[in-house]
Design an enzyme around this catalytic site. Structure first.
Site, PDB file in Angstrom:
ATOM      1  N   HIS A 133      13.508  15.490 -36.046  1.00  0.00           N
ATOM      2  CA  HIS A 133      14.357  14.389 -35.565  1.00  0.00           C
ATOM      3  C   HIS A 133      14.895  13.508 -36.698  1.00  0.00           C
ATOM      4  O   HIS A 133      15.770  12.673 -36.459  1.00  0.00           O
ATOM      5  CB  HIS A 133      13.586  13.488 -34.593  1.00  0.00           C
ATOM      6  CG  HIS A 133      13.095  14.187 -33.362  1.00  0.00           C
ATOM      7  ND1 HIS A 133      13.926  14.885 -32.518  1.00  0.00           N
ATOM      8  CD2 HIS A 133      11.847  14.300 -32.830  1.00  0.00           C
ATOM      9  CE1 HIS A 133      13.207  15.387 -31.516  1.00  0.00           C
ATOM     10  NE2 HIS A 133      11.951  15.054 -31.686  1.00  0.00           N
ATOM     11  N   ASP A 169       9.911  23.517 -30.132  1.00  0.00           N
ATOM     12  CA  ASP A 169       9.301  22.234 -29.770  1.00  0.00           C
ATOM     13  C   ASP A 169       9.803  21.821 -28.378  1.00  0.00           C
ATOM     14  O   ASP A 169      10.897  22.203 -27.976  1.00  0.00           O
ATOM     15  CB  ASP A 169       9.757  21.206 -30.823  1.00  0.00           C
ATOM     16  CG  ASP A 169       8.988  19.903 -30.794  1.00  0.00           C
ATOM     17  OD1 ASP A 169       8.114  19.732 -31.657  1.00  0.00           O
ATOM     18  OD2 ASP A 169       9.279  19.061 -29.920  1.00  0.00           O
ATOM     19  N   HIS A 171      10.901  19.080 -27.571  1.00  0.00           N
ATOM     20  CA  HIS A 171      12.053  18.181 -27.732  1.00  0.00           C
ATOM     21  C   HIS A 171      13.194  18.882 -28.477  1.00  0.00           C
ATOM     22  O   HIS A 171      12.955  19.756 -29.315  1.00  0.00           O
ATOM     23  CB  HIS A 171      11.626  16.932 -28.500  1.00  0.00           C
ATOM     24  CG  HIS A 171      10.500  16.184 -27.853  1.00  0.00           C
ATOM     25  ND1 HIS A 171       9.171  16.431 -28.131  1.00  0.00           N
ATOM     26  CD2 HIS A 171      10.516  15.209 -26.912  1.00  0.00           C
ATOM     27  CE1 HIS A 171       8.417  15.635 -27.394  1.00  0.00           C
ATOM     28  NE2 HIS A 171       9.207  14.885 -26.636  1.00  0.00           N
ATOM     29  N   ASP A 252       4.059  20.948 -28.618  1.00  0.00           N
ATOM     30  CA  ASP A 252       4.056  19.958 -27.538  1.00  0.00           C
ATOM     31  C   ASP A 252       4.615  20.468 -26.217  1.00  0.00           C
ATOM     32  O   ASP A 252       4.662  19.730 -25.240  1.00  0.00           O
ATOM     33  CB  ASP A 252       4.749  18.654 -27.966  1.00  0.00           C
ATOM     34  CG  ASP A 252       6.119  18.860 -28.574  1.00  0.00           C
ATOM     35  OD1 ASP A 252       6.575  20.023 -28.633  1.00  0.00           O
ATOM     36  OD2 ASP A 252       6.732  17.864 -28.998  1.00  0.00           O
TER      37      ASP A 252
END
Ligand SMILES: [Zn+2]
Length: 367
Positions: A133, A169, A171, A252
């Protein structure tokens, strides 16, 4: 050409903490290292102590004023309002902590070292990497710098013409995608849960041709991840013919993770790593998210085993079990922790139906 996979780690991840109740204030890389060592899977010959990236290395991607601000935040252990606002440090999950510069700079140093080591081919695992990110001039989503971007740039700087980035991931890998919009030498593919922060990465967003997004509904099961890999990621990779693959292996999306609605077993993550490990002569596998220390340690240890073609034992030997029993979590957990978090490496498989929405996303991504 590397003759066997290498593992890049550092003791900084053991010593440093994001602080308090932060989701990352848990042992992750250190736990994976300890577990791999306890299993006899990490002899000294394959372990590399990560260098720390310096200002010039970070400035290959990051804004110099921003880098200086992160350094200053570490030195002063506080940021003024203007710095907080401008660079998103000291707020929004990006706290000022003791090693707020050195820790992310070490993750970048590790990924940059990996790119060097991969010059002539091979496999490198840097589980501290995967800070997908991070933005050029601001922190985002617990990420201060963006080590996948720096590693990809280093590979391009070596003269590679086609670098594939795959991100599993939970996200969206927004920072990596944004860094390479319109860059024809890079293809980023992100599989992520559609309703999670940062809520970007729609299937129609293609980064001017350099990105593909596979946003999936909550509850992605093992069969669905395998489907996405087989029906979208591998076909896209086959067309792109990457000279290097950078694989972000965030943990995650796993069922035991507290931050997403995933139901994946770690077996599904390992199967994805195995399926993708042969598609390019250079493979850099990174970590990423993962907020349950037992789940992360077991998943990432299994990733290392997968890269080394080591068979996963059904139950763990005592020394490995002791590593897991020695971990602690800053999160309230109602009830007793499941015994399998200590005694096993592999989760029970969680196959299931492949939902129409998942099929549609895969079809759209390759269209
Ligand atoms: Zn994540």
């Amino acid at each position: 050409m590397l003759t066997r996979p290498l593992f890049i780690g550092s003791e900084i991840y053991r010593r440093s903490r994001y602080g308090g109740k932060h989701p990352l204030a848990i042992p992750r890389v250190s736990a994976a290292i300890d577990l791999c060592r306890a299993l006899g899977w990490l002899p000294d010959e394959v372990y590399i102590d990560s260098p720390t990236a310096g200002l010039e290395q970070l400035a290959r991607f990051h804004d110099r004023g921003y880098i200086a601000a992160v350094m200053r935040a570490e030195a002063e252990q506080t940021v003024d309002d203007e710095t907080a606002r401008r660079y998103n440090i000291g707020r929004n999950g990006n706290p000022v902590f003791g090693e707020v510069f050195r820790r992310p700079a070490t993750a970048c140093g590790g990924s940059l070292r990996a790119a060097e080591l991969l010059r002539d081919g091979g496999i490198v695992y840097s589980p501290a990497g995967g800070t997908h990110h991070g933005r050029r001039d601001r922190a985002s989503g617990f990420c201060y710098f963006n080590d996948p971007v720096l590693a990809i740039l280093a590979l391009l700087d070596q003269g590679l013409q086609r670098v594939l980035y795959v991100d599993v991931d939970a996200h969206h890998g927004d920072g990596v995608e944004a860094a390479f919009v319109g860059e024809s030498r890079v293809l980023t593919i992100s599989v992520h849960q559609e309703d999670l922060w940062p809520r970007t990465g729609k299937v129609e967003d293609r980064g001017e041709g350099s990105a593909r997004n596979l946003p999936v509904p909550a509850g992605l099961n093992d069969s669905e991840l395998a489907y996405l890999v087989d029906e979208a990621v591998l076909p896209l990779a086959g067309r792109f013919r990457p000279e290097a693959l950078v694989l972000q292996g965030g943990a995650d999306a796993l069922a035991d993770d507290p931050l997403s609605g995933g139901v994946l077993s770690n077996r599904a993550l390992w199967a994805a790593v195995a399926a993708l490990s042969g598609i390019a002569p250079r493979l850099l596998v990174l970590g990423g998210g993962g907020y349950n220390p037992w789940s992360v340690a077991r998943a990432w240890t299994g990733v290392w085993a997968t890269l080394n073609r080591i068979e996963i034992p059904d139950t763990l030997p005592t020394a490995a079990e002791e590593v897991l029993r020695g971990l602690s979590w800053n999160r309230r957990y109602d009830g007793k922790l499941p015994e399998r978090w200590f005694a096993t490496l592999a989760d029970p498989a969680n196959p299931g139906p492949v939902r129409e929405r998942v099929k549609a996303v895969a079809a759209a991504a390759i269209a």
